[in-house]
Design an enzyme around this catalytic site. Structure first.
Site, PDB file in Angstrom:
ATOM      1  N   GLU A 163      23.816  35.405 -43.661  1.00 53.46           N
ATOM      2  CA  GLU A 163      24.072  36.510 -44.572  1.00 53.46           C
ATOM      3  C   GLU A 163      25.184  37.422 -44.085  1.00 53.46           C
ATOM      4  O   GLU A 163      25.440  37.529 -42.888  1.00 53.46           O
ATOM      5  CB  GLU A 163      22.791  37.348 -44.765  1.00 53.46           C
ATOM      6  CG  GLU A 163      21.698  36.611 -45.509  1.00 53.46           C
ATOM      7  CD  GLU A 163      20.522  37.515 -45.863  1.00 53.46           C
ATOM      8  OE1 GLU A 163      19.577  37.007 -46.471  1.00 53.46           O
ATOM      9  OE2 GLU A 163      20.558  38.729 -45.543  1.00 53.46           O
TER      10      GLU A 163
ATOM     11  N   GLU B 248      24.633  37.537 -54.561  1.00 52.01           N
ATOM     12  CA  GLU B 248      23.366  38.031 -55.095  1.00 52.01           C
ATOM     13  C   GLU B 248      23.468  39.471 -55.578  1.00 52.01           C
ATOM     14  O   GLU B 248      24.010  40.341 -54.886  1.00 52.01           O
ATOM     15  CB  GLU B 248      22.266  37.936 -54.025  1.00 52.01           C
ATOM     16  CG  GLU B 248      20.919  38.446 -54.494  1.00 52.01           C
ATOM     17  CD  GLU B 248      19.782  38.176 -53.517  1.00 52.01           C
ATOM     18  OE1 GLU B 248      18.649  38.611 -53.799  1.00 52.01           O
ATOM     19  OE2 GLU B 248      20.033  37.538 -52.472  1.00 52.01           O
TER      20      GLU B 248
ATOM     21  N   LYS C 146      22.368  28.566 -43.818  1.00 47.76           N
ATOM     22  CA  LYS C 146      22.847  29.740 -44.542  1.00 47.76           C
ATOM     23  C   LYS C 146      22.720  30.982 -43.677  1.00 47.76           C
ATOM     24  O   LYS C 146      21.691  31.187 -43.017  1.00 47.76           O
ATOM     25  CB  LYS C 146      22.079  29.945 -45.852  1.00 47.76           C
ATOM     26  CG  LYS C 146      22.655  31.085 -46.711  1.00 47.76           C
ATOM     27  CD  LYS C 146      22.039  31.128 -48.089  1.00 47.76           C
ATOM     28  CE  LYS C 146      20.693  31.801 -48.107  1.00 47.76           C
ATOM     29  NZ  LYS C 146      20.767  33.241 -47.738  1.00 47.76           N
TER      30      LYS C 146
ATOM     31  N   ASP D 133      17.790  28.530 -44.262  1.00 47.53           N
ATOM     32  CA  ASP D 133      18.140  29.932 -44.019  1.00 47.53           C
ATOM     33  C   ASP D 133      17.889  30.272 -42.548  1.00 47.53           C
ATOM     34  O   ASP D 133      16.763  30.105 -42.060  1.00 47.53           O
ATOM     35  CB  ASP D 133      17.249  30.825 -44.884  1.00 47.53           C
ATOM     36  CG  ASP D 133      18.025  31.822 -45.713  1.00 47.53           C
ATOM     37  OD1 ASP D 133      19.208  32.047 -45.410  1.00 47.53           O
ATOM     38  OD2 ASP D 133      17.444  32.383 -46.652  1.00 47.53           O
TER      39      ASP D 133
ATOM     40  N   ASP E 262      14.547  32.462 -46.497  1.00 49.41           N
ATOM     41  CA  ASP E 262      13.653  33.345 -45.760  1.00 49.41           C
ATOM     42  C   ASP E 262      12.816  34.190 -46.715  1.00 49.41           C
ATOM     43  O   ASP E 262      11.922  34.919 -46.285  1.00 49.41           O
ATOM     44  CB  ASP E 262      14.413  34.216 -44.761  1.00 49.41           C
ATOM     45  CG  ASP E 262      15.501  35.060 -45.392  1.00 49.41           C
ATOM     46  OD1 ASP E 262      15.615  35.078 -46.631  1.00 49.41           O
ATOM     47  OD2 ASP E 262      16.249  35.719 -44.628  1.00 49.41           O
ATOM     48  N   SER E 263      13.058  34.051 -48.022  1.00 52.56           N
ATOM     49  CA  SER E 263      12.167  34.627 -49.027  1.00 52.56           C
ATOM     50  C   SER E 263      10.754  34.073 -48.873  1.00 52.56           C
ATOM     51  O   SER E 263       9.777  34.702 -49.306  1.00 52.56           O
ATOM     52  CB  SER E 263      12.684  34.342 -50.431  1.00 52.56           C
ATOM     53  OG  SER E 263      13.036  32.975 -50.576  1.00 52.56           O
TER      54      SER E 263
END
Length: 289
Positions: free
Chosen positions: A123, A190, A121, A91, A52-53
């Site tokens: 979070e 991270e 993925k 993501d 999602d970056s």
């Protein structure tokens, strides 16, 4: 010069586990479009994450939060079309899975069915552990993500390293263990001190991919636009630039603009020509109007 070679077979989750056992580092990179996927493939990476970056590096948002599921699916489908051997990770964007197991499953199924991802993925720990367990139980492989989690960066005090105190580090480790217990196949950690990663590694059986988490992880991931010097925004401390493509692109386009304005481009070699007889016939046709 690099001596990279693309893998000659489709990589599996089992291959990553074997790499971990053998102490062979795992290489992961992000990509957000078809050409980026082709480049990652040719470079011989093990995994490609459509992160999602991309909300910031490709779509121009000021954080990862605004990106929608449909936007992420569009990017992920483009990457799938350019990828063969590496595993593809999608993501799940903010707001698309946190609310309930049913919501998480519906979103993840879209990524599998519409975009062809190998893993999804999510979070954080907390309720995300329940979401991970539900997804794994439905047959969808999951990548967990702990430490700095950009989707909730505001709650974490901004884009800053996590786990700097013993108590905070223990919370990161507990989240990682909970995600492993929920059945995650892989973990991204991270922006944590390297000592936290070193303490965590003996406790985990699944492969761990670090980003700003030191050298003890089983592998590393960086953002495509960061490592290639494409993105013009600020870079995190852990980013190493391996190329300066933004500057090269600006120079190239500026040279093109100069030649257009000076008349140097296009030259005769850049155009197409009619046979002399056809050109003469055309002139006669126009003259006869």
């Amino acid at each position: 010069m690099s001596t990279h070679a693309a893998p000659n077979k489709r990589i599996t989750v089992g291959d990553l586990a074997a790499k971990k056992q053998a102490g062979e580092p795992i290489v992961m990179v992000t990509a957000y479009d078809y050409p980026g996927a082709q480049i990652a493939e040719a470079a011989g990476v093990d995994l490609v994450l459509v992160g999602d970056s991309g909300a910031m590096t490709v779509l121009g948002y000021d954080s990862t939060v605004p990106v929608t599921t449909d936007e992420m699916l569009m990017l992920t489908k483009a990457v799938r079309r350019g990828l063969t051997a590496p595993l593809l990770v999608g993501d799940l964007p903010f707001g698309s899975y946190e609310g309930s197991d049913a919501l998480a499953l519906a979103t993840a199924q879209r990524f599998v069915k519409e975009a062809g991802v190998d893993l999804v993925k999510i979070e954080r720990g907390g309720t995300s552990v329940d979401r991970a367990r539900a997804l794994v139980g439905s047959g969808i492989p999951v990548v967990g993500h702990v430490g700095l989690t950009p989707q909730t960066a505001t709650a974490l005090g901004g884009y800053r390293a996590q786990g700097r105190t013993a108590e905070a580090a223990l919370a990161v480790i507990d989240d990682a263990l909970a995600l492993q217990d929920a059945g995650c196949s892989l973990l991204v950690i991270e922006a944590v001190p390297s000592q936290v990663t070193a303490a965590l590694m003996p406790l985990l059986e699944i492969p761990v991919i670090g980003i700003g988490a030191g050298a003890d992880a089983d592998g590393q991931v960086l953002v495509f636009h960061d490592l290639l010097g494409i993105y013009g925004g600020p870079a995190a401390k852990f980013v190493k630039r391996y190329a300066s493509l933004r500057e090269a692109a600006i120079d190239g386009i500026a040279a093109y603009a100069d030649e257009v304005r000076s008349g140097a481009y296009p030259g005769p070699e850049h155009g197409y020509a009619m046979a002399d007889a056809e050109a003469e016939r055309l002139r006669e046709m126009l003259a006869g109007r």
